[in-house]
Structures are given as C-alpha cells and as structure tokens.
Design a protein around this motif. Structure first.
Motif, PDB file in Angstrom:
ATOM      1  N   ALA A  42       0.897   3.737  -7.518  1.00 57.35           N
ATOM      2  CA  ALA A  42       0.865   2.469  -7.871  1.00 57.35           C
ATOM      3  C   ALA A  42       2.223   1.524  -7.585  1.00 57.35           C
ATOM      4  O   ALA A  42       2.053   0.175  -7.705  1.00 57.35           O
ATOM      5  CB  ALA A  42       0.908   2.447  -9.427  1.00 57.35           C
ATOM      6  N   HIS A  65      -5.722  -4.213  -7.256  1.00 51.22           N
ATOM      7  CA  HIS A  65      -6.360  -4.460  -8.749  1.00 51.22           C
ATOM      8  C   HIS A  65      -6.503  -2.958  -9.412  1.00 51.22           C
ATOM      9  O   HIS A  65      -6.659  -3.171 -10.606  1.00 51.22           O
ATOM     10  CB  HIS A  65      -7.452  -5.282  -8.900  1.00 51.22           C
ATOM     11  CG  HIS A  65      -7.442  -6.610  -7.924  1.00 51.22           C
ATOM     12  ND1 HIS A  65      -6.822  -7.522  -8.630  1.00 51.22           N
ATOM     13  CD2 HIS A  65      -8.053  -6.709  -6.902  1.00 51.22           C
ATOM     14  CE1 HIS A  65      -6.662  -8.564  -7.726  1.00 51.22           C
ATOM     15  NE2 HIS A  65      -7.640  -8.321  -6.809  1.00 51.22           N
ATOM     16  N   ARG A  66      -6.298  -1.963  -8.784  1.00 54.56           N
ATOM     17  CA  ARG A  66      -6.366  -0.616  -9.394  1.00 54.56           C
ATOM     18  C   ARG A  66      -5.838   0.240  -8.741  1.00 54.56           C
ATOM     19  O   ARG A  66      -5.687   0.369  -7.571  1.00 54.56           O
ATOM     20  CB  ARG A  66      -7.877  -0.421  -9.585  1.00 54.56           C
ATOM     21  CG  ARG A  66      -8.652  -0.165  -8.346  1.00 54.56           C
ATOM     22  CD  ARG A  66      -9.972   0.420  -8.586  1.00 54.56           C
ATOM     23  NE  ARG A  66     -10.846   0.431  -7.375  1.00 54.56           N
ATOM     24  CZ  ARG A  66     -11.813   1.281  -7.380  1.00 54.56           C
ATOM     25  NH1 ARG A  66     -12.463   2.074  -8.323  1.00 54.56           N
ATOM     26  NH2 ARG A  66     -12.449   1.284  -5.919  1.00 54.56           N
ATOM     27  N   THR A  67      -5.244   1.417  -9.404  1.00 58.32           N
ATOM     28  CA  THR A  67      -4.869   2.643  -8.929  1.00 58.32           C
ATOM     29  C   THR A  67      -5.166   3.830  -9.699  1.00 58.32           C
ATOM     30  O   THR A  67      -4.801   4.051 -11.112  1.00 58.32           O
ATOM     31  CB  THR A  67      -3.351   2.745  -8.804  1.00 58.32           C
ATOM     32  OG1 THR A  67      -2.594   1.737  -8.048  1.00 58.32           O
ATOM     33  CG2 THR A  67      -2.735   3.918  -8.211  1.00 58.32           C
ATOM     34  N   GLU A  68      -6.266   4.465  -9.168  1.00 56.89           N
ATOM     35  CA  GLU A  68      -7.034   5.364 -10.355  1.00 56.89           C
ATOM     36  C   GLU A  68      -7.215   6.668  -9.416  1.00 56.89           C
ATOM     37  O   GLU A  68      -7.939   6.548  -8.287  1.00 56.89           O
ATOM     38  CB  GLU A  68      -8.031   4.665 -10.855  1.00 56.89           C
ATOM     39  CG  GLU A  68      -9.300   4.128 -10.097  1.00 56.89           C
ATOM     40  CD  GLU A  68     -10.385   3.428 -11.016  1.00 56.89           C
ATOM     41  OE1 GLU A  68      -9.984   2.962 -12.208  1.00 56.89           O
ATOM     42  OE2 GLU A  68     -11.349   3.211 -10.204  1.00 56.89           O
ATOM     43  N   GLU A 126      -8.792  -1.793   0.008  1.00 59.28           N
ATOM     44  CA  GLU A 126      -8.344  -0.533  -0.772  1.00 59.28           C
ATOM     45  C   GLU A 126      -8.380   0.748   0.087  1.00 59.28           C
ATOM     46  O   GLU A 126      -8.922   0.975   1.069  1.00 59.28           O
ATOM     47  CB  GLU A 126      -9.315  -0.285  -1.837  1.00 59.28           C
ATOM     48  CG  GLU A 126      -9.208  -1.326  -3.132  1.00 59.28           C
ATOM     49  CD  GLU A 126      -9.975  -0.822  -4.212  1.00 59.28           C
ATOM     50  OE1 GLU A 126      -9.645  -1.336  -5.398  1.00 59.28           O
ATOM     51  OE2 GLU A 126     -11.106  -0.181  -4.024  1.00 59.28           O
TER      52      GLU A 126
END
Length: 508
Positions: free
Chosen positions: A465, A404-407, A436
């Motif tokens: 991503a 749900h995220r790549t940060e 994650e």
C-alpha cells in the motif's frame, strides 16, 4: 613488626620453584610457539642473567608467552566470526598489520586451482592505489613472487597417483609411496625498497609514489589447503618485523589460511547452487501485449526449492505460476526443476482450467515422489480482457496493488500438493483494473520476515500500500519497494533454507 620480617633471602624464597620429580629435568624448555621474548626482556645468553634470581627470568618468559597467546587467541576469535571471504580478508589484514607493526597492506585471493573466486582487498589503500601497485611487474612484486612461486607440481596431490597401484602394500610388493605435502613458500621481507637488489625500477617508482619504504609479504598457503593467495604489509619507513613478530604472524597466517579455505568451499558451493537454480528458472520473461512482468528471486545460502514461471499460451493468453518444494539443497532443486517442467506441459494442454493443471501436477507428484510435498499457484491470464482465473494448492493468496485498492485475492483454503489422496479446489476469477499490479509470491517472502504469519501478511499489505504513486506504473519498481520495505536488511539469516520469489504482473 620486626617479628614479621622475612628470614633469609626473600627473593629466593618467594620465587616459584618447579617440583623435583625423579627422572624429569626441571629445566623449563623454550616452548615451540614463541621464539623470542618481548623487547626489553633479557635473554638467557646475556651476562645480566647471572645477577637475576632464577625465578624472575622464568616469570618474565611466561608472561611473554601468555601475552602472545592471549593476543593470538583474541585475533583468531575475531577472525573466526567472519562468514565471508571479503570480511575474512579485511579482518586478516587489520590483525596482521598490528602483528607486524605496519599501517597499510593488501591481500590477494588467487587460489592455485584456478577455480576462483579472485579478489584484491586493501588496508589504508584506495582502489586507485591498488591499481597502481598492480602495474608493478608480477615477478618483481612480493605478492606476485609468492603467488607464482608455488608451481603446480607442488600442489597437494599433483603428480601423484589418484589411487594406490594394484597390490601396493602387500607382502613382496613395493610399499605405497607417501604423498608429498605441498611446499609452502617463505615470507618475503624487503627492508628498504630503495636499496634492495634485483627490484624492477617500476617497483621503486610505485613505492615512491605511494609513500612506502619497506614491505613484508606472507603467503596464504598451508600444506593442506594449498595456495590461496598472499598478503603484503607496507611500512612508511625502512623496517622489517623481528623474529618474534614473524613467528606470531606465521602462526596467525596459517590459521587464517585454513579459515579462508573453509569459506572458499562454502562460497563455491553457494555459487554452484545459485547457478543450478538460475538455470532451472526462466532466463527471460515473455512479452505479451497488455501486461508487463517483473520478477525478483532471492536465494539463501543453502538454496531452497522456490520457483516461478511465465509462459505464453495460445490466443494471446499468459500462464503465471509460483511454487515451493519443501526441502533445501540439490534434491529440492532437482524436484523443483521437474515440477516446473511438468506444470509447463500441463499448462499448454489445459491451461484454461487451472484446477485441472494442479490436479495433474498433484497426481504426478504423488506417483513419482510420494515422500515430497509442494505448494503451487497457477493463474491463467487473458491480458486483452484483463481476466485472470487462478487456483492455489496450499499457497499464499495473490495481492492486487492499484491506485484505489490494495487487497488480497480471496482464494479457497487448500492443502499443499502431495498431502491428500486426491487434490481438488475451486478456482477464483478476478478482473484487475487498468494500471493495477498483481503480486504472486512464495511463502519464503513471509517467513523471511521472522514474524508470525498474521503479522507477516499485515506487513506485506502495508508495504504494497505504501508504494509511491510514481512507481506504480513499473512492476519492477513495485517489487523492489515491497522487498525493501518488508526485508530492509535483506534475507533474515535466522531463517535458513527459504528462498524469496516475487512475481509482479501489471495490466495495462
């Protein structure tokens, strides 16, 4: 038009003549770099020379020499552009085949000092064919006779004193004996395998199976470099190179041997640097419940000072660290080893506080190596609670990759270790979600792209991503995908001295 007709003997007048200088014989001697003219060019001993004008023979000879020199120049230019042993051996095999008039061949790299590396390269021969040739008894094969025909006593410096005896060369004492150069074996030509005397029956059997009838073997050896190996070219029909071809391949072979000797030194130096670097880094990653680890470490030819670590801490905690010491070569490797060992000690004593760990490391670096600086990032992880506390000193921020995220993790801007009188920066806490992966990496990963810093960060984010969903459960697959996407051609050769470290930690 008749008034423009030449007068006298046109051929004699148009023939080039050498100036007559007192005390100098104008006769052109045969140059040492060529021993025979091209086929079809009459030699000085033939009766037809008497009917040729004096300048024609000289011009033909000069044309032959210029052609040979041009050919050698082009071949050596191509050889000198190779930067690996395998590449140089393949180029040498192809050029040698053209010089001796053969179609197939093989080269064996086997340095006489026994320190390696060793390899066998084929031209027009499959791997199975090379294995078949190696079944010939070594004493019967041409390359084996060349490799074994240079005894240890004939190697450079063998059997000679390492230093002059006391008083050598002084008046009244015996002069220092000159060092004997290494003996270079002569090439071996087998004109017809079927009729050659002294060959092992297995040799004839292999030749018939592979379809070659003759061979010419050249030692890859010089007086300075010693014996590095041998090359063999195979003919489909009974044949052997003429005197001119032998001379050309001999000149080319000596140049190729010296080039191989230089590449061999570079290869051995790279291997030593890589061995030292690997010995200074963890031999295996620890197994801690709740987290899976994977690491990728790419080392450049000069060897940089990038490092990583993962060590179990009390109460099920885990310490993760990456860093980079400025500089390349053995000194950077030694400094990297000292820095990593010190960080491990500080992490065991006060790992719960990453800021204190890096503060102690900065103080040690400033006191023991004031002229050196380094970057470092230390993370204290509690896998059971999926909690990470980290601090960085001039280091790139970690990257969190999930469904749900790549940060990037927002960390405070801090100077590298050794740059300030007293280093201290606030720590950052994060809680990765189940599944994650947290990526810790060194600056070399960004610099090796060859892009500006902001673009390199953007490319890293896009690479992370784009990890396929099926690969996100494996931290090793995540690291491999990022490296393949970010560095599709491997390490950028235009950026020297930068290692790449990518440490992936996936939280369950």
């Amino acid at each position: 038009m008749a008034s423009n007709a030449p007068v006298g003997k046109p051929t004699d007048m148009s023939s080039p003549r050498l100036p007559k200088v007192a005390g100098i014989d104008s006769t052109v001697p045969a140059p040492p770099h060529t021993v025979a003219p091209l086929p079809g060019v009459p030699s000085a001993a033939t009766p037809s020379d008497a009917a040729l004008p004096p300048g024609v023979l000289i011009q033909d000879r000069l044309a032959s020499w210029v052609s040979d020199l041009t050919t050698l120049h082009e071949l050596t230019e191509r050889l000198i552009k190779t930067d690996s042993l395998d590449g140089a051996l393949r180029e040498m095999l192809g050029a040698g085949a053209a010089l001796v008039g053969a179609r197939r061949g093989m080269a064996v790299l086997e340095p006489a000092d026994g320190l390696g590396p060793t390899s066998t390269i084929g031209l027009g021969l499959a791997h199975a064919d090379l294995g078949t040739i190696e079944t010939v008894p070594r004493g019967s094969g041409s390359y084996g006779r060349l490799l074994d025909g240079l005894p240890e006593a004939d190697l450079p410096g063998a059997g000679l004193p390492d230093a002059d005896p006391p008083g050598a060369g002084l008046p009244g004492n015996s002069p220092t004996p000159p060092r004997r150069p290494a003996r270079v074996p002569e090439p071996i030509a087998i004109r017809d395998v079927r009729t050659e005397e002294g060959l092992d029956p297995r040799h004839r059997e292999v030749a018939a199976r592979l379809g070659y009838a003759a061979s010419y073997a050249l030692p890859l050896a010089t007086e300075e470099a010693g014996r590095l190996g041998a090359a063999v070219w195979l003919y489909d029909e009974p044949a052997e190179p003429d005197e001119r071809r032998r001379h050309l391949i001999g000149l080319y072979g000596r140049f190729a041997t010296e080039h191989l000797a230089r590449l061999l030194q570079v290869e051995r130096a790279r291997a030593r640097v890589a061995t030292v670097a690997e010995e200074l880094l963890p031999s295996r990653l620890p197994r801690v419940p709740g987290v899976r680890l994977a690491v990728r470490h790419l080392t450049g030819p000069q060897g940089g000072g990038d490092w990583y670590d993962a060590l179990p801490l009390p109460e099920g905690a885990l310490g993760l660290a990456v860093g980079s010491v400025y500089g390349t070569g053995p000194s950077a490797l030694a400094a990297m080893g000292r820095l990593r060992a010190s960080l491990r000690a500080y992490a065991v004593m006060e790992g719960e506080d990453p800021v204190a760990v890096l503060s102690d490391l900065e103080l040690l670096l400033r006191l023991t190596e004031p002229a050196r600086s380094a970057t470092a990032l230390f993370a204290y992880a509690e896998p059971a609670q999926r909690r990470i506390v980290l601090a960085g000193a001039g280091h790139a921020p970690p990257l969190v990759v999930g469904d749900h995220r790549t940060e990037f993790v927002e960390t405070s801007l801090s100077a590298p270790l050794g740059m300030l009188t007293c280093w201290e920066a606030p720590s950052v806490e994060l809680s990765p979600a189940p599944g994650e992966t947290v990526l810790l990496y060194t600056d070399g990963l960004l610099r090796r792209t060859g892009d500006a810093t902001d673009r390199a960060f953007a490319r890293l984010h896009a690479a992370a991503a784009s990890v396929p969903r099926a690969d996100r459960s494996d931290p090793g697959a995540v690291a491999d995908h990022v490296l393949r996407t970010l560095l599709p051609g491997g390490l950028d050769p235009a950026v020297e001295g930068e290692d790449v470290v990518l440490l992936a930690a996936r939280f369950e």
